[in-house]
Design a protein around this motif. Structure first.
Motif, PDB file in Angstrom:
ATOM      1  N   ARG A  16       7.689 -10.237  31.668  1.00 21.74           N
ATOM      2  CA  ARG A  16       8.536 -11.298  32.224  1.00 21.74           C
ATOM      3  C   ARG A  16       8.014 -11.763  33.580  1.00 21.74           C
ATOM      4  N   GLY A  17       7.522 -10.817  34.376  1.00 19.94           N
ATOM      5  CA  GLY A  17       6.960 -11.195  35.672  1.00 19.94           C
ATOM      6  C   GLY A  17       5.707 -12.041  35.525  1.00 19.94           C
ATOM      7  N   ARG A  18       4.869 -11.699  34.545  1.00 24.83           N
ATOM      8  CA  ARG A  18       3.667 -12.495  34.315  1.00 24.83           C
ATOM      9  C   ARG A  18       4.036 -13.900  33.852  1.00 24.83           C
ATOM     10  N   HIS A  19       5.031 -14.004  32.981  1.00 21.01           N
ATOM     11  CA  HIS A  19       5.479 -15.318  32.521  1.00 21.01           C
ATOM     12  C   HIS A  19       6.029 -16.141  33.674  1.00 21.01           C
ATOM     13  N   ARG A  20       6.784 -15.481  34.542  1.00 20.46           N
ATOM     14  CA  ARG A  20       7.318 -16.180  35.714  1.00 20.46           C
ATOM     15  C   ARG A  20       6.178 -16.605  36.652  1.00 20.46           C
ATOM     16  N   MET A  54       3.142 -17.412  35.722  1.00 20.55           N
ATOM     17  CA  MET A  54       2.505 -18.582  35.119  1.00 20.55           C
ATOM     18  C   MET A  54       3.281 -19.851  35.454  1.00 20.55           C
ATOM     19  N   GLN A  55       4.603 -19.764  35.382  1.00 23.28           N
ATOM     20  CA  GLN A  55       5.431 -20.931  35.680  1.00 23.28           C
ATOM     21  C   GLN A  55       5.271 -21.363  37.139  1.00 23.28           C
ATOM     22  N   GLU A  56       5.285 -20.387  38.048  1.00 23.22           N
ATOM     23  CA  GLU A  56       5.135 -20.719  39.462  1.00 23.22           C
ATOM     24  C   GLU A  56       3.747 -21.283  39.753  1.00 23.22           C
ATOM     25  N   ALA A  57       2.728 -20.720  39.098  1.00 24.73           N
ATOM     26  CA  ALA A  57       1.370 -21.235  39.295  1.00 24.73           C
ATOM     27  C   ALA A  57       1.259 -22.672  38.798  1.00 24.73           C
ATOM     28  N   ALA A  58       1.864 -22.957  37.639  1.00 16.27           N
ATOM     29  CA  ALA A  58       1.833 -24.317  37.105  1.00 16.27           C
ATOM     30  C   ALA A  58       2.542 -25.289  38.041  1.00 16.27           C
ATOM     31  N   ALA A  59       3.678 -24.849  38.601  1.00 16.00           N
ATOM     32  CA  ALA A  59       4.420 -25.710  39.529  1.00 16.00           C
ATOM     33  C   ALA A  59       3.601 -25.993  40.784  1.00 16.00           C
ATOM     34  N   GLU A  60       2.888 -24.980  41.294  1.00 13.03           N
ATOM     35  CA  GLU A  60       2.067 -25.178  42.485  1.00 13.03           C
ATOM     36  C   GLU A  60       0.878 -26.095  42.188  1.00 13.03           C
ATOM     37  N   ILE A  61       0.307 -25.953  41.004  1.00  8.21           N
ATOM     38  CA  ILE A  61      -0.811 -26.829  40.626  1.00  8.21           C
ATOM     39  C   ILE A  61      -0.345 -28.278  40.564  1.00  8.21           C
ATOM     40  N   ILE A  62       0.809 -28.501  39.948  1.00  7.73           N
ATOM     41  CA  ILE A  62       1.345 -29.860  39.856  1.00  7.73           C
ATOM     42  C   ILE A  62       1.635 -30.413  41.243  1.00  7.73           C
ATOM     43  N   ARG A  63       2.193 -29.573  42.112  1.00  7.90           N
ATOM     44  CA  ARG A  63       2.504 -30.024  43.468  1.00  7.90           C
ATOM     45  C   ARG A  63       1.233 -30.387  44.229  1.00  7.90           C
ATOM     46  N   ALA A  95       9.516 -16.804  25.259  1.00  9.66           N
ATOM     47  CA  ALA A  95       8.675 -16.482  24.108  1.00  9.66           C
ATOM     48  C   ALA A  95       9.483 -16.072  22.887  1.00  9.66           C
ATOM     49  N   GLY A  96      10.725 -15.635  23.080  1.00  8.53           N
ATOM     50  CA  GLY A  96      11.533 -15.198  21.951  1.00  8.53           C
ATOM     51  C   GLY A  96      11.318 -13.721  21.654  1.00  8.53           C
ATOM     52  N   HIS A  97      11.849 -13.277  20.549  1.00  6.64           N
ATOM     53  CA  HIS A  97      11.763 -11.863  20.173  1.00  6.64           C
ATOM     54  C   HIS A  97      10.454 -11.601  19.421  1.00  6.64           C
ATOM     55  N   VAL A  98       9.392 -11.488  20.189  1.00  7.64           N
ATOM     56  CA  VAL A  98       8.080 -11.189  19.616  1.00  7.64           C
ATOM     57  C   VAL A  98       7.462 -10.054  20.419  1.00  7.64           C
ATOM     58  N   SER A  99       6.375  -9.526  19.923  1.00  7.62           N
ATOM     59  CA  SER A  99       5.712  -8.415  20.600  1.00  7.62           C
ATOM     60  C   SER A  99       5.114  -8.876  21.925  1.00  7.62           C
ATOM     61  N   HIS A 100       4.838  -7.894  22.801  1.00 11.24           N
ATOM     62  CA  HIS A 100       4.257  -8.223  24.099  1.00 11.24           C
ATOM     63  C   HIS A 100       2.883  -8.875  23.943  1.00 11.24           C
ATOM     64  N   ARG A 101       2.123  -8.410  22.988  1.00 12.15           N
ATOM     65  CA  ARG A 101       0.805  -8.998  22.752  1.00 12.15           C
ATOM     66  C   ARG A 101       0.946 -10.457  22.312  1.00 12.15           C
ATOM     67  N   GLN A 156       3.472 -12.418  23.012  1.00  8.56           N
ATOM     68  CA  GLN A 156       3.913 -13.183  24.177  1.00  8.56           C
ATOM     69  C   GLN A 156       2.732 -13.539  25.080  1.00  8.56           C
ATOM     70  N   ARG A 157       1.822 -12.578  25.253  1.00  7.92           N
ATOM     71  CA  ARG A 157       0.652 -12.842  26.089  1.00  7.92           C
ATOM     72  C   ARG A 157      -0.222 -13.934  25.477  1.00  7.92           C
ATOM     73  N   ASP A 158      -0.441 -13.862  24.175  1.00  6.83           N
ATOM     74  CA  ASP A 158      -1.262 -14.872  23.502  1.00  6.83           C
ATOM     75  C   ASP A 158      -0.611 -16.254  23.588  1.00  6.83           C
ATOM     76  N   GLN A 159       0.714 -16.297  23.423  1.00  4.71           N
ATOM     77  CA  GLN A 159       1.409 -17.576  23.539  1.00  4.71           C
ATOM     78  C   GLN A 159       1.299 -18.140  24.952  1.00  4.71           C
ATOM     79  N   GLY A 160       1.412 -17.252  25.943  1.00  3.14           N
ATOM     80  CA  GLY A 160       1.284 -17.710  27.328  1.00  3.14           C
ATOM     81  C   GLY A 160      -0.085 -18.295  27.612  1.00  3.14           C
ATOM     82  N   HIS A 161      -1.131 -17.638  27.116  1.00  2.00           N
ATOM     83  CA  HIS A 161      -2.486 -18.160  27.302  1.00  2.00           C
ATOM     84  C   HIS A 161      -2.659 -19.505  26.602  1.00  2.00           C
ATOM     85  N   ALA A 162      -2.134 -19.615  25.386  1.00  2.00           N
ATOM     86  CA  ALA A 162      -2.244 -20.879  24.646  1.00  2.00           C
ATOM     87  C   ALA A 162      -1.522 -22.006  25.381  1.00  2.00           C
ATOM     88  N   HIS A 163      -0.341 -21.714  25.921  1.00  2.00           N
ATOM     89  CA  HIS A 163       0.405 -22.730  26.662  1.00  2.00           C
ATOM     90  C   HIS A 163      -0.334 -23.141  27.937  1.00  2.00           C
TER      91      HIS A 163
END
Length: 203
Positions: free
Chosen positions: A28-32, A34-43, A70-76, A78-85
């Motif tokens: 969850r911290g890694r996902h958060r 990613m969101q903060e990094a994306a917001a800073e990049i946009i800014r 990510a929903g109820h999926v495995s941690h792996r 979730q990580r793959d989905q985060g990278h794809a996004h």
């Protein structure tokens, strides 16, 4: 003995549960992050792709996917989905920046209203300036020149004819006094007539 076994099992379950809980917090911290990094990049780069103060649709869509859980999926998974996004988000940013830069480039290179831009090579420009000078002289009623200026050969004449044609076709259709094709054909006929006779004379 049985009590020790139960306690050991409980401790094992506690360790496993703690590990899973820590893993969940990490994901969850890694996902958060990613969101903060994306917001800073946009800014930081929004001036390079925003249109009228609004994010492009593709960037907004990619950002929403990145923020979605990510929903109820495995941690792996979730990580793959985060990278794809992140990949989709980066591609959307790059495309938006390129599109805005391309539009700005076209606007900056476009001629001002009421003006026409014609691309000419140095040789074509030299041909046109010389032809314009000669044409101006012969249009003046008080010109009494006796010097003779001729093309150096058929290739020189055809290059000059092409340069003049580039100017003629650049004139808007509604403002053309004469069909440029007819004028071009007339010049080419003069060239063909003169040099074909010279070639026959040589033969």
């Amino acid at each position: 003995m049985e009590i020790l076994t139960v306690i050991a099992l409980l401790l094992l379950l506690l360790v496993i549960s703690s590990g899973r809980l820590m893993r969940s917090y990490f994901v969850r911290g890694r996902h958060r992050g990613m969101q903060e990094a994306a917001a800073e990049i946009i800014r930081g780069v929004n001036a390079h792709f925003e249109v009228a103060g609004q994010l492009p649709a593709e960037v907004s869509k990619a950002l929403e996917k990145l923020k979605s859980p990510a929903g109820h999926v495995s941690h792996r998974r979730q990580r793959d989905q985060g990278h794809a996004h992140l990949w989709v988000f980066g591609d959307a940013l790059g495309s938006a920046c390129w599109s805005k830069g391309n539009r700005s480039g076209k606007l900056s290179m476009a001629p001002r209203e009421g003006k026409i831009r014609v691309e000419l090579s140095p040789d074509e420009l030299q041909q046109l300036t010389w032809l314009a000078h000669l044409g101006f002289q012969y249009m003046m009623p008080n010109y009494r020149g006796f010097e003779s200026h001729r093309f150096s050969g058929e290739e020189d004449a055809r290059d000059a004819a092409k340069a003049v044609e580039r100017l003629e076709v650049s004139v808007p259709v509604t403002q053309r006094p004469v069909d440029p094709i007819a004028l071009s054909n007339g010049r080419l006929a003069l060239i063909d007539s003169w040099w074909s006779e010279r070639k026959l004379a040589v033969v």
